[in-house]
Scaffold this motif. Structure first.
Motif, mmCIF file in Angstrom:
data_model
loop_
_atom_site.group_PDB
_atom_site.id
_atom_site.type_symbol
_atom_site.label_atom_id
_atom_site.label_comp_id
_atom_site.label_asym_id
_atom_site.label_seq_id
_atom_site.Cartn_x
_atom_site.Cartn_y
_atom_site.Cartn_z
ATOM 1 N N GLN A 18 65.252 61.320 11.223
ATOM 2 C CA GLN A 18 66.483 61.509 11.204
ATOM 3 C C GLN A 18 66.712 62.506 12.409
ATOM 4 O O GLN A 18 68.540 62.695 13.280
ATOM 5 C CB GLN A 18 66.575 62.540 9.994
ATOM 6 N N GLN A 72 60.594 68.443 9.491
ATOM 7 C CA GLN A 72 60.164 67.949 8.727
ATOM 8 C C GLN A 72 61.647 66.596 8.685
ATOM 9 O O GLN A 72 61.425 65.777 8.351
ATOM 10 C CB GLN A 72 61.316 67.775 7.137
ATOM 11 N N LYS A 101 59.794 63.913 10.871
ATOM 12 C CA LYS A 101 58.925 63.321 10.650
ATOM 13 C C LYS A 101 59.596 62.019 9.595
ATOM 14 O O LYS A 101 58.812 60.852 9.881
ATOM 15 C CB LYS A 101 57.957 64.008 9.287
ATOM 16 N N GLU A 102 60.823 62.209 9.249
ATOM 17 C CA GLU A 102 61.522 61.728 8.320
ATOM 18 C C GLU A 102 62.588 60.470 9.621
ATOM 19 O O GLU A 102 62.956 59.252 9.097
ATOM 20 C CB GLU A 102 62.225 62.182 7.746
#
Length: 325
Positions: free
Chosen positions: A278, A272, A275-276
């Motif tokens: 970070q 996740q 995907k973001e």
């Protein structure tokens, strides 16, 4: 006539009794043989910390495999509270041997400390398969045992991640490394993979310290290392738990978006974060399948005890935002 019956009937009864007794051992032996043939092997999966999503995924993969093949084998899943609880993992090996398992598939918390306990398991007739973290070759030789390793090339996987990071940096940039437990083979191999990638790209490793696979320790260490090396452009973490700890440190230091982070394991939280935007990348060693590879290897050796004991290399793949689209 009465005198004859007096002696004949008890004799016939005794004959019938002894005949019945002589027939029972035959049927009992046959039943025992049938039970032995029908007995399913029992396999123990012993992992590291179940608080780590990687090992939770490994456990789920193994349980799903066993449920689909419940007629072929039984499974016992065990784990320890954290990556450093060596004494508990040794105790688990001994408990599983005492309980009569046919095989142990183990991701050892330490490449050296677990070898004597696994030698004793082998001496007790238990098949042992090493997954995830390879046992130390010198200690195995000293203990005079051979245990097959089923797992990825950790150095190659870390180099893939390091090469990808290097492609986002410039020659001469500084980076810092969060290592795993230094007595673990996979921790050493991942560090070597990172180092090889940075050397090839002429990128300087300003600092490298062990956070022992732990998120909280990685957070503390990364904060300190970023303060000491303010020009660091990236953090290479030897597992995803430490990558998440590094991410928290980067945010707290006000450097979000300035310091790139890579990890290893491909746990859901890091997927996740990738995907973001970070976290930059991680390596997928397919934890959900890794234990299954080990279990299947164990079943082969149980079925054929004289089979050649061989290592089996499993896949490890680079995971980036492009891969996850």
């Amino acid at each position: 006539m009465n005198e004859l019956r007096k002696y004949l009937i008890p004799g016939l009864l005794l004959c019938g009794l002894f005949a019945g007794c002589t027939s029972q051992p035959g049927s009992s032996e046959q039943s025992a043989e049938q039970n032995a043939e029908n007995k399913k092997p029992k396999i123990a999966l012993i992992m590291k910390s179940l608080a780590n999503d990687f090992f939770s995924s490994m456990a789920k993969g193994a349980e799903t495999h066993q449920q689909a093949r419940s007629d072929e084998y039984d499974l016992v899943v065990n784990g320890i509270k954290d990556e450093r609880d060596l004494s508990r993992q040794v105790a688990l090996v001994e408990e599983m041997v005492s309980s009569g398992v046919d095989a142990i598939v183990i991701a050892p918390a330490d490449s050296k400390a677990l070898v004597p306990a696994l030698r004793r398991a082998r001496e007790a007739g238990v098949v042992v398969i090493n997954i995830d973290n390879k046992l130390d070759a010198e200690i195995l030789q000293a203990e005079k045992i051979s245990i097959p390793f089923v797992g990825p090339d950790n150095q190659a996987g870390a180099k893939k991640v390091g090469d990808y990071l290097a492609s986002q940096l410039k020659t001469g940039d500084e980076v810092i490394v969060l290592e795993g437990i230094r007595t673990s083979f996979n921790g050493t191999q991942r560090r070597l993979g990172f180092e090889a990638a940075m050397k090839a790209a002429d990128i300087k490793i300003a600092d490298s310290q062990s956070a022992q696979w732990e998120m909280s320790m990685a957070n503390t260490l990364a904060s300190s290392m970023l303060s000491e090396h303010p020009n660091a452009k990236a953090i290479l973490a030897a597992n995803d738990s430490m990558a998440l700890g590094a991410l928290a440190a980067v945010r707290n230091s006000g450097k979000a978006g300035e310091v790139l982070i890579v990890g290893f394991d491909n746990i859901p939280a890091v997927q996740q974060a990738i995907k973001e935007g970070q976290i930059l990348a991680t390596a997928d060693q397919h934890g959900g399948e890794l234990a299954v590879f080990g279990i299947e290897h164990a079943l082969r050796l149980i079925a054929n005890p004289n089979a050649k004991v061989e290592d089996r290399e499993t896949p490890v793949d680079l995971v980036t935002a492009e891969v996850l689209k």
